[in-house]
Structure formats: C-alpha cells, structure tokens
Scaffold this motif. Structure first.
Motif, PDB file in Angstrom:
ATOM      1  N   ASN A 121      30.093  52.091  40.373  1.00 26.22           N
ATOM      2  CA  ASN A 121      30.602  52.607  41.636  1.00 26.22           C
ATOM      3  C   ASN A 121      29.459  52.829  42.615  1.00 26.22           C
ATOM      4  O   ASN A 121      29.557  52.507  43.798  1.00 26.22           O
ATOM      5  N   PRO A 172      30.649  59.353  44.354  1.00 29.99           N
ATOM      6  CA  PRO A 172      31.953  59.730  44.904  1.00 29.99           C
ATOM      7  C   PRO A 172      31.936  61.165  45.419  1.00 29.99           C
ATOM      8  O   PRO A 172      31.308  62.027  44.832  1.00 29.99           O
ATOM      9  N   ILE A 200      36.424  61.957  50.764  1.00 29.55           N
ATOM     10  CA  ILE A 200      36.858  60.632  51.220  1.00 29.55           C
ATOM     11  C   ILE A 200      36.441  59.639  50.154  1.00 29.55           C
ATOM     12  O   ILE A 200      35.612  59.966  49.316  1.00 29.55           O
ATOM     13  N   ILE A 201      37.003  58.464  50.199  1.00 27.76           N
ATOM     14  CA  ILE A 201      36.591  57.444  49.238  1.00 27.76           C
ATOM     15  C   ILE A 201      35.783  56.397  49.978  1.00 27.76           C
ATOM     16  O   ILE A 201      36.278  55.754  50.907  1.00 27.76           O
ATOM     17  N   TYR A 227      37.916  41.511  37.654  1.00 31.04           N
ATOM     18  CA  TYR A 227      39.097  42.359  37.557  1.00 31.04           C
ATOM     19  C   TYR A 227      39.160  43.342  38.724  1.00 31.04           C
ATOM     20  O   TYR A 227      38.153  43.893  39.136  1.00 31.04           O
ATOM     21  N   PRO A 228      40.355  43.545  39.259  1.00 29.56           N
ATOM     22  CA  PRO A 228      40.470  44.537  40.328  1.00 29.56           C
ATOM     23  C   PRO A 228      40.129  45.909  39.764  1.00 29.56           C
ATOM     24  O   PRO A 228      40.589  46.276  38.696  1.00 29.56           O
ATOM     25  N   ASN A 229      39.263  46.603  40.423  1.00 28.97           N
ATOM     26  CA  ASN A 229      38.985  47.974  40.023  1.00 28.97           C
ATOM     27  C   ASN A 229      38.497  48.767  41.223  1.00 28.97           C
ATOM     28  O   ASN A 229      38.209  48.221  42.282  1.00 28.97           O
ATOM     29  N   ILE A 230      38.427  50.065  41.030  1.00 30.62           N
ATOM     30  CA  ILE A 230      38.165  50.971  42.144  1.00 30.62           C
ATOM     31  C   ILE A 230      36.832  50.700  42.821  1.00 30.62           C
ATOM     32  O   ILE A 230      36.682  50.909  44.024  1.00 30.62           O
ATOM     33  N   THR A 231      35.821  50.250  42.060  1.00 32.01           N
ATOM     34  CA  THR A 231      34.493  50.086  42.646  1.00 32.01           C
ATOM     35  C   THR A 231      34.496  49.038  43.745  1.00 32.01           C
ATOM     36  O   THR A 231      33.644  49.063  44.618  1.00 32.01           O
ATOM     37  N   ARG A 232      35.467  48.132  43.735  1.00 31.64           N
ATOM     38  CA  ARG A 232      35.495  47.057  44.720  1.00 31.64           C
ATOM     39  C   ARG A 232      36.391  47.365  45.906  1.00 31.64           C
ATOM     40  O   ARG A 232      36.491  46.589  46.843  1.00 31.64           O
ATOM     41  N   ASP A 233      37.069  48.520  45.862  1.00 32.11           N
ATOM     42  CA  ASP A 233      38.123  48.827  46.820  1.00 32.11           C
ATOM     43  C   ASP A 233      37.600  49.215  48.202  1.00 32.11           C
ATOM     44  O   ASP A 233      36.459  49.633  48.341  1.00 32.11           O
ATOM     45  N   GLY A 282      40.632  51.269  54.445  1.00 30.43           N
ATOM     46  CA  GLY A 282      42.039  50.892  54.419  1.00 30.43           C
ATOM     47  C   GLY A 282      42.290  49.546  53.778  1.00 30.43           C
ATOM     48  O   GLY A 282      41.403  48.707  53.659  1.00 30.43           O
ATOM     49  N   ALA A 283      43.561  49.321  53.432  1.00 32.29           N
ATOM     50  CA  ALA A 283      43.960  48.159  52.640  1.00 32.29           C
ATOM     51  C   ALA A 283      43.621  46.832  53.305  1.00 32.29           C
ATOM     52  O   ALA A 283      43.448  45.821  52.635  1.00 32.29           O
ATOM     53  N   VAL A 296      41.091  39.617  47.804  1.00 30.33           N
ATOM     54  CA  VAL A 296      41.946  38.750  47.009  1.00 30.33           C
ATOM     55  C   VAL A 296      41.166  38.502  45.720  1.00 30.33           C
ATOM     56  O   VAL A 296      39.966  38.287  45.766  1.00 30.33           O
ATOM     57  N   TYR A 297      41.837  38.524  44.588  1.00 37.15           N
ATOM     58  CA  TYR A 297      41.048  38.369  43.363  1.00 37.15           C
ATOM     59  C   TYR A 297      41.620  37.298  42.457  1.00 37.15           C
ATOM     60  O   TYR A 297      42.790  36.924  42.552  1.00 37.15           O
TER      61      TYR A 297
END
Lengths: 436, 857
Positions: free
Chosen positions: A124, A132, A136-137, A164-170, A175-176, A181-182
């Motif tokens: 992360n 973190p 806020i994120i 793999y989609p995971n939080i570290t890449r978000d 915002g979305a 795309v993965y």
C-alpha cells in the motif's frame, strides 16, 4: 460540468483539462516545499509501465549484489555478480541480458521505509506513497497519473492493471472514474470489456437491438426525467466503448512468434501487452509478476522459495531486456517511463529454511526510459545491503521522481472534498536524473 | 406504577420460559446430551471437572455449530480457547459386530462405557504457506470423504444388545487454531458399510447428500436457537431499555405538543407528514406529484424495506388484496420481513466504516461487526440502545460484536478515527479535519477531537506524529491553525459541555464497561439532545425520499432544514416510539408524499427553499440492491466461495477471518489479494465484488461515508453486460427459475407476463409483448426437449486450497483453472432447445441491462 455528463472522452477516464482545473482550484500549495526551487524538474515521459515484483524482491540477489553468503549461516548474496553497462556497477549473474542495457536504466539502491512486517501495508505504501490515514483514502500512483494526464485517446482506459484487483491499486478519494481495468490472465482479456465466450458478434447485435427497443420504450414513458436520461445515455455510451479496435490490442497473436518467444513466459507476455497498450494510448500500466509456479513463493522467498529464485530472476531478465529493446526499436523508450518496484527487500541473513525474511531499511528499484539521464546508480548501501550509507530515497521521493518524469508536479495539490492533498508527501524528485 | 410492575413480571416470566424452552428442545427429538467446558487444563481434557458453561441437546453425533455464548447485553462472547465438547447418548444396538467411525479436525476420543475405542490426534497450527496441497479425495463408496484436514478413526467392536453409554470428547480450537468443530461427528453401522450418524435409528447416513442436508438443517436450527438464546440473555437489558423509554415518553408528553401545519382540503393528506410537506407546497404555489401506480409502489417499497424487488408470487398476493388496503398491508408485511435487517446493514457499514479483512488485516481494518448490526436490526433493537452498545465496544471481536468497532489496524490513533465516525454518524458534526490540525471550516479544535478519543480510550492519549502537520523551518506559515504538537497528552474530557449536557438522571443501561464511554453515550443519547434524534430521522428520511430535510446528512455545520417543523415532529415521534426505526419508516411509507411519482429535478444539491418534496427524489438501485435483485429475479443463489482463506482452520482467527459464503451482498468484503497470488484468489466472489465496486460499493471502508461515489458510468454498463456474474444470472442453467418457467409455461404470452413480473414488477405493454413475441415465437413451440436429465453440476471450489498450502504450484494451478472455468460459465440446460434457450437468454439479458431494472420507480 455536470457529473453525469459523459463525453466519449471521459468514457473511462477524466479529461486531463477538466481534471486539472478541478484539482488546481486553489493556487499554490498549503505546505511550502524547501525543495521547490525556481526550476521544476520534468521528464519527457507520457506513459508509464510499472513492473511490480510482488512479495519483496531481495535487492542483494538482484540489482545490488554483495559478497557471497552460503545460504545457511553466512549472510550475503546467493549468487555471483557480473559487470554491466554502468561502469563500476554489478548485478546478479542471472540478469545477463539486462546487464548490458543498464545504460538506459537508473538503479536506485537506497530506497528506504519502515513497514517490514506486512505485505499489504508495505504494498500500500509503495502504491499510494503514504501510510493509510483513516480519514481519507489516498489514491494509487496509477490513479494519480491517470487523473493528471488523462487518456491520449477516448477509446482506451487510462489505467490498466495486469494482476488482481486490490485496494493498493484503487483510486481512493479521486473516485471511481480513476480506477482501472484489469485482467488476471492474458487469454481472458480485460474484465468487463470482453464479452462472454459464447456471445459472438451476431448474437451481440441481436441483444443490443432488443436492449435498444426496451430503452426507447422506457425513455418514452419518462421523457422528462433527468436521472433516466443520464442513465440511458451512459448505457448507450458503454456499448460504444470496448470496440474491436481496443480489444485487438489484447490479441498477442498479432505479434510475431519470434518476438513472443524473446519475451519469454507469462510475465514476458504481459510486458509485450504493456508495450501494445502504450502504443494504444494507455497512460499507466501495472504489470504484476507473482505467479507461484516458478519457485513456489514468488518474490517472497522465505524458506524453500529461495531455491528456485533464480528462475524468477531470469524470467525478469528476459522480459525486462526484451521490453527495453522493443520500446527502443519502436521509438517509445524516450517517452515511456519503465519502473521496476517491489514492496521491500530482504536481509542478507538466511532463515531456517535457507530463504530470507523481509527488510525495508534498504532496498532497490529501477527506472528506465522517459529521457531520464540514465546509466547511473543512485544511493549506496553497506557491505551487506542492510543500511543506506549514501543518498537515501524515501518512497515519496521515489514517487516524486516518477511523477516528475511524467511531467507531473509532485507538489501540486489534489483535493479530497475541500481538503488539499499534495500528490506526494513532501517527496523530492532525484535531481540528477533530469536534464536542466 | 403497580400495573407496570405486574406487566414487567409477566414479561419476565414469559422470557424465562422462552429461555428454558430454548435450552431444551424435547428429549424425544434430541437424545444426545452435549456439554461445553471452558478453561479446562490440558491434563483434565478427558475428564473435565467443574460445571459445564453450556448444556444442550442434539439429534445425533454431528456437531457443525456450537451455540454462541452471549453477554447480558446479548452480545456474542468468545469461549476459552480451546474448549471441550462432551456429548453422550445411552442406547442399545442389536447384538453383533458394529463399525464406529470418529471424524474430527483435532484431538477427540470416542468411548463406550468410559473406555476409549477411537481417538484422533490434535491439530497442529500451521506456520507458513508451504505445506503441500493434500491429495485429491479418493471416493470408493458412497461414504462422504473426510474433508481436509479432518481425520477418520475407525474400529469394529462387538456389542451385546444391552444399553451402553456412548461418549465423545473433543478439543475445539486451541492456540493458533480456529475454534470451530468443522464436521465433527461419529458414525455407526454394519461392518464395511456407510455408517449412520450415531443417534436414533433414523439418523442420516454419512453420504454427501444426507450430510449436506443434515448440516444445513442443523445450521438453520442453531441459528434460530441462537436468536432465542440471545434474546433471553438480553431480556433484563431489554427491560431496562424499555423502562428508560417509558421515562423518555413521559418527559416528551409533558412538553407542549408541536403544532401540525394546516393545509387546504385540496392537498392530499394520508398522515401528518403530508400536512407539513403540503403546507410548504401551498406556500410555494406548487402541486404534489400524482401517486405512483400500485405496482410501482410495491417495487419501490420492497427495495426500501428488504433491499430486493418483489417476487412474482408476492406481486400476485398483493394484487389479490383489495385496492383500498393493499398498500397498507404491503407496508405491514414488508416491515415484518427478516430482510429488513439485510438492507440496513449495508447503510451502517458505510456510515460506521465497518472494514473487516480476511487476510492478516493491516489496512485500517475493524472486526466484522456487521453481524452485530444484522442481529440488532433482526431483533429490532431501539436505535439508542444500538448507539450505546456501539460506543461501549464490548463483546467478541471475532464474532462480530461492537468490540470490533474499536479496531483500526495499523492506525496510529484508532479512537480519534472512531470519534470522527461517531460524531458524523449521530451528531452530523464533521470532526475529521481536526485529526491533524484545528478544523479550518468547522468550530472544532484538534484538542476537541482528541479529548473525545481519550474518552473512548478510557484514558489519556498521546498525539501521534502522523496526526500533525509538519512545520518546515523558514517555510510559509500554513493556513490552518495548529494548537497541539506531537507527543502532547490529551485527557478524557467532553469538550462540548455547552452543547451536550451530562444528564445523569437518565442512565444508559449497560454492564460494566469503560465509564467515559458510557458518559459519551449518555450525552449523545440524552432526550434533551435534539440533534441526535433529528440526525437519525433525517437519515431515514433521505433513505426513502432520496434527499434529506437537511443536507448534507452527515455535516450540519452550515446546513439549513427545508422543513424544520417536520424534522422536529419526526424527531419527537422517534422518542415517543422508543427510538423505533420501523415506526419512522412506517410513517414515511404511509404518507402520500412517499407514495408519489418521483421528481428527478430534486437532488441533494437543491437549495432548502426549493426542496419541496412534491414527490420523492428519483433514485437508482444501490450496488447491493442490484446484485441481490438480479439473483432473486433469476431465482439463483449468490455463487461464491466461502470468504475464508484458511478453511483448514490451522491459523489463528485474528489473522484469517471466516466471513462465510455470502447470500446477500452485504456479506462480501475486499478480497485482500495484495500479494497477487492466484492461489489466494476467490474467483466467484471476485465476480460479485467486481459488479459491486463498479456500482459504488466500497470494498475497503477505511473512513465513514454516507453518500457513495456511485454516479452512472460506462464501466457500470460494461461490467453488467459482459462480466462473469451477469453471464451466470442470464444463463439458462438448470438452477435458473427462468428455465423452469420456460419449460412449464402454457403459452408464450404467459411466459412473457411472468418474466416481466419477475424482472420489472409489471406486465409488458402491448408494444413490448409484440416485440418479444416476434423474437421468441419461432423457437417457442419446439423448445421442450423431453427425457433429458437435469444438469446439476454447479461450479465447484476445490476446498483443499488453503493459506497453509497456497505457495505450492498445485494450489496455483487449481485456482487458475477455476478462474478459466468460471469464465466459461455454468452449463446451460439441455432440456430446452439451444435455439429457444439462446433467444430467451437474449431477452433476459436485454431486460437486466435495461435502465428500467436499475432505476427505482
């Protein structure tokens, strides 16, 4: 600009102009930087390939070799080392294809941070540049780059992840829209953009014909409704996206088999796809390298994972060297920043099973391309690679360097609501890498 | 007062009887006596001394769930780890040879008349991910194979036909192990044959089908009994809360009643809400929107109460009611639905930042207090009690009690984070900016926030370095005020004395706990604190009407109410009802205002003086409503692996959480594959998570949020059109209700009518009917293929893969193959012709992807 007002350009990615206007609503930075001299360091890259060695790649077994250890009681490198195109710098013997190409690269040997116990927390940090906060994120570097640079064309997403989609890449508070795309397997293609295998073009056309009729019917019953209208227009746009032009980018059979073989295994094929995505206009491509096949643990070489680590290193060697030459051949290297990153390094001591634990006080990363002043080493570690003795580079500094190479000012503010958040946490780009 | 005491006595008696009933289901049905012993020293495991902490009965020697232990507040508690289970049964068998099988994950002994016949070894905690993947199950009979890592111990013995005592002693859990029985069981049967579970003669056999059926029944039964036990354990607390509410009611009634607004007779009025709304409409010269039709109302109401659209059967029952009463009856029925709690959990997960992690959680993770949320709404706990329990943060973290709310892994000041969450949620005061400096746009200092944090901690807190703003020497002075520095000690002290008085006369019922937490609860929950009640009713109002009476809902610092008297009226109703959310919901649903057609121009950004509620705001489904409604419509269960990266149970539960196999969307969470290891992927769950995240659901809830980032986007369209989850929903496999409908239908018209009811909650228009008949008619008559078996193979997950072996290449191969198979989807039914099946799938696909599915009527 209304939130629901999607133009083709904003399909998966915000237009750079609009994004910057919003992000820079307030002039200046709330927190002055001592480093912000009159000249702003900037490179010439307009796309980034971020090769992620998940698990924590041992720096002294790759790009910062030391005296040999014995795999048991005597700490040290597990392999011999070889010369490189950088005078005085050596690397692991299993990097023999990349070694002569290091004149295009910058070896950063002095990365340092203090999260050593947990992969997710360290990953992360390497992806978002910060710990973190809970209030806020923070967005990932890929989301920030896609937010700042936007897409080159409106037919491709700005940010693609092979992993793999995971939080570290978000995208966090961005915002979305600044998500990715993965794909997890090259054959299956990007998730959501590729139709299920049993739906051919004819059937898709019939389906869309039915949907169109239903949509029109619904709209006619709610013609004045703004929410309905925006839902319908977004729905129509979605289907115009993900056209054959973009999906063909994922079709590696369009490359010669010679080139595909040169790249090597799965990781290499992903790197080849990354080059194609750069050509198609994608801004930030994260390529993850952690299939357990080769040595069991991937780069997280505890215990027996150490035994076959050389297979991983050779895979990296083959893919990275081919990628650099391929980018160069296609005249893309000067405008593409290649990053090799990992969440931490590993200590010189061996554990009970002959492998290594985690070590974050000193470890390494690599940059290439982007017109950086390459062929050099930044930072020096001690005789066993445990501590940085010269030129420590913090993770914010590492990020600042990447942003600067892409023409992004790392001290510029992003906004989480009305709270200003500088792109990096007081990071300073490595000045030596930039032409003045 | 005397009447009150008698009433209490009667209630108490009923509750005690219920408690007794819950403990002992009639002997005839459940002959196996079970005792749970805790804190038993290792040497005494075979003969535990002292009193059991739990006594109950089971129908047979199969233990898939141990009753949950509850506190006096009805919160789940941990048992000691390990604890001992002792089960016994006295019966006779026919004289002759009998084969006994003991199946256990850890140490267990099976005895006949006190003499050990069978035993299994203790489970070893795992230390790394390097174990080999256990060999695939070899099936050589109908016997259900022992799932890894269970051990089987088998022996044959001769019985004499007389009654004997059969006893099982098992060690459950232990250091570094998950305290669950797994598939602990004992079987008995003739030599060489598949055993029956030891119990009565009618006990099921140890085959897959019979075990699965028995196990599912057992879990259902235990869940129901747990609910009874929970309510009985909390009965004294419930009475104390009732007493508090009675006092509050008296206090409210003693004050002057609010004036209800006047409206002309032209304004439609179903209850008082309509007077307040109507008065403002009249003043503005605006008209109310017309009512929705009955079917639109039902769809909207179902989504708002249960989080899913109505079934076709529910629609028919509703239409069978008389028109005059059907809406009121629907409100009653839906407010009583158990799914009421499913729909509320999602909301509070966001607002309270519930954020469990299934793999070594270190990214601001909390415990899984979603389960406490679910049980509280299932028990319809009053809102003030829920807030008090949340603030007291007690119970078992692993079992989802509010103690899990206290956690924020790797956060340098969890209580500062919780202070912010609590104040945003219940006071609409945004303290977040005061985490690192005095808040620039709100009247809070950093000291205020940390004083509350210290109250939550129960002792002074030190200001962490990361919660400060760096002052660079010689640099420009920051624009924010900084009054504290790193290392400063801040004491527990309520900082807003002028705003929230400490009313000691109205106690918060509770057991023990940290006094400053109770003090904070007392202040917030004091009936004199209008803000709390108003914030809650405003949240409920926004939930159903789409826009709040005050916006933003979680930060009232600069806000102005659009209908201040209505807000006060609803807040008063909340207090009078004993903080019953269903009462407020019922008031809103029963109003004419709610039942009107939506007005798309009104949004949260509409200025208060223009926010007239001529109709509710136009809304779209949330991510959870979408996922759950798609599944309900197709009649398919949510397909997901168990969210458990440690199925072998040999790592500590603090590192690996088991969130179960989700049945509703709120049960999902981030899949934590930061390591990018295919062997740690959960492909089926990922398909659902992909849809949910694209539609605005948060997989990582590190901070509190009331309004999601869920604006329409093309990616939403694409994931629904192309993703694995929706491919499965659309696919006419043999477990799809659409397959059954197509097979059984008598006419294409009837099939399309039924399909429309299921998907859009309405019959098709003549134009739609024409279009779809044209598309399906040619293939319809030849659709049935007779004498074709059902294809019952579901997408299987290989449960051998676990953290303890995930580094092995075989584990990677297994999971990658599952990903590929998932992409191909479930096998379509062979009972319908491919020609018809494909066309009908196309129709279903178009309907699910139509904006009409997603936009709430």
């Amino acid at each position: 600009m209304k939130k629901n007002d999607w133009t083709r350009r904003e399909l998966l990615q915000a237009g750079a102009g609009v994004a910057l206007a919003v992000a820079n609503g307030r002039p200046g930075s709330m927190f002055a930087h001592a480093s912000d001299g009159p000249v702003r360091l900037r490179g010439k890259a307009d796309a980034c390939i971020f090769l992620w060695l998940g698990g924590g790649a041992a720096h002294i077994d790759t790009f910062d070799p030391k005296a040999r250890g014995d795999g048991k009681k005597k700490p040290g490198s597990y392999y011999d080392s070889i010369d490189t195109a950088i005078n005085g710098a050596r690397v692991c013997e299993h990097l023999r294809l990349t070694a002569p190409l290091l004149d295009r690269c910058v070896l950063i040997r002095s990365l340092t941070h203090d999260i050593v116990s947990e992969h997710a927390a360290a990953a992360n940090l390497l992806h978002s540049g910060r710990r973190p906060s809970g209030t806020i994120i923070y967005p990932s570097i890929g989301s920030i780059v896609s937010h700042q640079l936007g897409t080159k064309t409106d037919e491709v997403p700005a940010y693609v992840v092979m992993g793999y989609p995971n939080i570290t890449r978000d995208p966090g508070f961005l915002g979305a829209r600044y998500g990715y795309v993965y794909l997890t397997q090259i054959e299956t293609g990007p998730n959501g953009l590729v139709r299920p295998p049993d739906i051919d073009d004819t059937r898709q056309q019939r389906r869309e014909g039915l949907l169109d009729a239903l949509r029109k019917n619904f709209l006619s019953r709610h013609s004045g409704d703004q929410v309905v209208q925006s839902q319908i227009s977004v729905s129509e746009q979605g289907f115009r996206m993900a056209g054959p032009k973009f999906l063909n980018v994922f079709d590696l059979k369009r490359e010669t088999s010679t080139l595909r073989e040169a790249y090597g295994g799965e990781f290499g094929q992903r790197c080849l796809l990354a080059r194609r995505l750069v050509q198609a206009g994608v801004r930030f491509i994260e390529v993850s390298f952690n299939l357990n096949f080769l040595n069991g643990t991937g780069w997280d070489t505890h215990n027996e994972g150490q035994l076959k680590q050389h297979l991983l290193i050779r895979d990296l060697d083959q893919a990275l060297s081919t990628l650099l030459l391929d980018l160069e051949r296609n005249r893309l290297l000067d405008t593409t920043l290649v990053v090799v990153a990992t969440e931490f390094g590993r200590p010189p001591e061996f554990d009970g099973g002959g492998g290594r634990g985690h070590h974050s006080r000193a470890f390494g990363g690599l940059l290439a391309g982007g017109s950086l002043r390459s062929g050099r080493v930044i930072g020096v570690t001690d005789d066993l690679g445990k501590n940085v003795v010269e030129r420590p580079v913090s993770i914010p500094d590492f990020h600042a360097t990447i942003h600067a190479a892409l023409g992004i000012d790392p001290s510029r503010n992003l906004y989480a609501g009305n709270r200003p958040v500088p792109i990096t946490d007081r990071g300073r780009p490595i000045a030596e890498l930039f032409a003045t | 007062m005397k009447f009150f005491r008698v009433a209490i006595g009667v209630v108490f008696a009923l509750l005690v009887t219920a408690a007794a009933y819950a403990r002992e289901i009639p002997r005839a049905a459940n002959p196996v006596q079970v005792e749970i012993f805790e804190n038993v020293p290792a040497v005494s495991q075979l003969n535990p001394n002292g009193e059991p902490t739990e006594k109950y009965t089971e129908p047979a020697f199969a233990f898939v769930h141990i009753p949950t232990k509850y506190s006096g507040n009805a919160l789940p508690l941990d048992r000691s780890t390990p604890f001992i289970l002792r089960a016994s049964l006295e019966r006779s068998f026919a004289a002759g040879e009998h084969q006994f099988r003991l199946r256990a994950r850890g140490a267990a002994w099976f005895q006949i008349d006190g003499k050990t016949l069978l035993s299994t070894k203790p489970q070893k905690p795992n230390r790394s991910g390097d174990d080999p993947v256990p060999p695939p199950v070899v099936r050589n009979s109908r016997l259900r194979p022992a799932p890894y890592p269970h051990q089987d111990a088998v022996a044959v013995t001769n019985l004499d036909g007389r009654p004997h005592r059969f006893t099982l002693i098992a060690v459950i859990g232990g250091n570094g192990l998950v305290p669950s029985p797994g598939e602990l069981c004992v079987g008995v049967g003739p030599v060489g044959q598949v055993e029956q579970l030891l119990g009565p003669d009618t006990a099921p056999h140890l085959t897959d089908d019979e075990w699965n059926s028995y196990s599912a029944d057992s879990l259902r039964r235990h869940k129901a009994v747990d609910a009874l036990r929970r309510r009985s354990a909390g009965s004294a607390a419930a009475m104390a809360w009732n007493a508090r509410h009675e006092k509050i009611r008296q206090w409210v009634l003693a004050q002057p009643a609010p004036k209800i607004a006047d409206v002309s007779s032209a304004m439609p009025v179903l209850n008082e809400i309509d007077r307040f709304v109507g008065a403002r409409l009249e003043k503005a010269g605006a008209k109310p929107a017309p009512l929705t039709n009955d079917l639109e109302f039902l769809r909207r109401l179902s989504l708002d109460t249960t989080g899913v659209i109505p079934t076709a059967a529910e629609i028919r029952a509703y239409l069978a009611d008389s028109p005059a009463s059907r809406r009121a009856r629907a409100i009653d029925r839906l407010l009583a639905s158990p799914a009421w709690s499913d729909h509320w959990v999602s909301y509070w997960q966001d607002v309270l930042a519930e954020n469990p992690g299934i793999l070594k959680p270190d990214l601001n993770n909390t415990g899984p207090f979603r389960w406490w949320l679910h049980q509280s709404f299932a028990d319809n706990l009053p809102m003030d009690r829920m807030v008090a329990e949340l603030l007291q943060m007690e119970g078992s973290v692993a079992r989802g009690a509010p103690a899990g709310f206290a956690q924020a892994t790797l956060n340098d000041s969890p209580m500062a984070a919780k202070a912010d969450i609590i104040f945003q949620a219940f006071q609409a005061e945004k303290l977040a900016c005061a985490r690192c400096h005095d808040a620039p746009f709100h009247p809070y200092t950093q000291k205020d926030l940390f004083s509350i944090a210290a109250m939550l901690q129960g002792k002074p807190v030190k200001l962490p370095v990361a919660s400060t703003v760096p002052i660079v020497e010689g640099a420009r002075k920051p624009l924010v005020e900084i009054s504290l520095k790193a290392g400063d000690i801040i004491h527990p002290q309520f900082p807003f004395e002028d705003r929230l008085a400490n009313t000691a006369d109205l106690d918060i019922p509770g057991i023990g706990g940290i006094p400053t937490r109770s003090e904070l609860a007392r202040r917030i929950l004091s009936p004199a604190n209008n803000r709390f009640a108003e914030v809650i009713v405003n949240r409920i109002w926004k939930r159903y009407m789409g826009v709040g009476l005050v916006e933003p809902v979680d930060d009232w610092s600069a806000a102005v109410s659009s209908h201040p008297e209505l807000l006060r009226y609803l807040a008063r109703e909340l207090l009078l009802s004993g903080y019953d959310l269903k009462h407020i919901a019922r008031l809103i649903f029963s109003s004419h205002a709610y039942q009107r057609r939506p007005v798309s121009e009104m949004t949260a950004q509409t200025a208060p003086d223009a926010r007239l509620f001529s109709g509710p705001a136009r809304r779209r489904m949330t991510a959870e409503q979408l996922l759950d409604s798609l599944h309900l419509s197709a009649g398919k269960h949510v397909a997901s692996e168990e969210l458990n990266l440690n199925p072998s149970g040999d790592r500590p539960p603090t590192e690996f959480l088991n969130l179960g196999a989700p049945e509703r969307a709120w049960e999902f969470t981030a899949l934590s594959n930061e390591r990018d290891r295919p062997a740690l992927a959960l492909p089926m769950a990922q398909s659902a998570v992909d849809v949910l995240t694209t539609y605005g659901w948060r997989q990582s809830r590190q901070n509190p949020v009331t309004n999601r980032d869920d604006a329409p986007s093309p990616m939403q369209t694409l994931i629904l059109a192309n993703g694995n989850m929706s491919a499965r929903i659309v696919r006419l496999s043999d477990d799809s209700q659409f397959t059954e409908l197509a097979w059984k239908s008598n006419s294409l018209t009837a099939l399309l009518n039924e399909t429309y009811l299921r998907v859009f909650s309405r019959p098709p228009s003549s134009e739609e009917m024409r279009l779809l008949r044209r598309y399906l008619q040619p293939a319809y008559s030849g659709r049935r293929l007779r004498n074709v078996p059902r294809n019952t193979a579901a997408l299987e997950t290989d449960k051998r893969v676990s953290w303890s072996n995930h580094l092995s290449p075989e584990a990677t191969v297994i999971r990658l193959e599952e990903e590929r198979r998932l992409r191909l989807g479930e096998a379509p039914t062979q009972r319908l012709s491919a020609r018809f099946r494909e066309r009908f799938e196309d129709v279903i696909w178009a309907m699910f992807n139509s904006p009409e599915f997603l936009v709430i009527p």
